[in-house]
Design an enzyme around this catalytic site. Sequence first.
Site, PDB file in Angstrom:
ATOM      1  N   HIS A  46     -13.213   0.232  -5.383  1.00 54.89           N
ATOM      2  CA  HIS A  46     -11.992   0.917  -5.818  1.00 54.89           C
ATOM      3  C   HIS A  46     -11.340   0.087  -6.920  1.00 54.89           C
ATOM      4  O   HIS A  46     -11.523  -1.144  -6.986  1.00 54.89           O
ATOM      5  CB  HIS A  46     -11.013   1.051  -4.658  1.00 54.89           C
ATOM      6  N   GLU A  48      -8.347  -0.989  -7.311  1.00 52.58           N
ATOM      7  CA  GLU A  48      -7.508  -2.093  -6.827  1.00 52.58           C
ATOM      8  C   GLU A  48      -8.346  -3.280  -6.367  1.00 52.58           C
ATOM      9  O   GLU A  48      -7.998  -4.435  -6.643  1.00 52.58           O
ATOM     10  CB  GLU A  48      -6.631  -1.643  -5.647  1.00 52.58           C
TER      11      GLU A  48
END
Length: 147
Positions: A46, A48
Amino acid sequence: MEQALREAKQALAEDEVPIGCVIVQGERVIAAAHNQREQLHDPTAHAEMIAITQAAAAIGDWRLEQCRLYVTLEPCPMCAGAILQARVPLVIYGATDPKAGAVTSLYHLLDDSRLNHRCEVIAGVLADRCGRMLTHFFQAQRRQGKK
């Protein structure tokens, strides 16, 4: 958030879910990433997660206590957990995620008083633009019969 949106557009160009993340320390961008799950065949890739790894490498410390994280979509439980573990004090996100959001939608992990770290959260920054990009992406995926 504009730079996080540019990262999301890069993900879109790579046929990834268009989510972008930028981590800033002071006035300096120390990490910029976008989703790469398809490309890396990695469920943890992801935006993040990648940005947190980049930021820790950039400053030489896993504690991102002087940083701000900008992301175009409300973090999921995995990403919220990583944000807490990295001690990020401020998270700014665009669109809410009613299906997997772990900040304000389904869970409230970043301000859970039972945990040893909490984050300040600013939600809804450029939410319309962030959400529209995701909506268009998933509509196109359904039209093409993709998962």
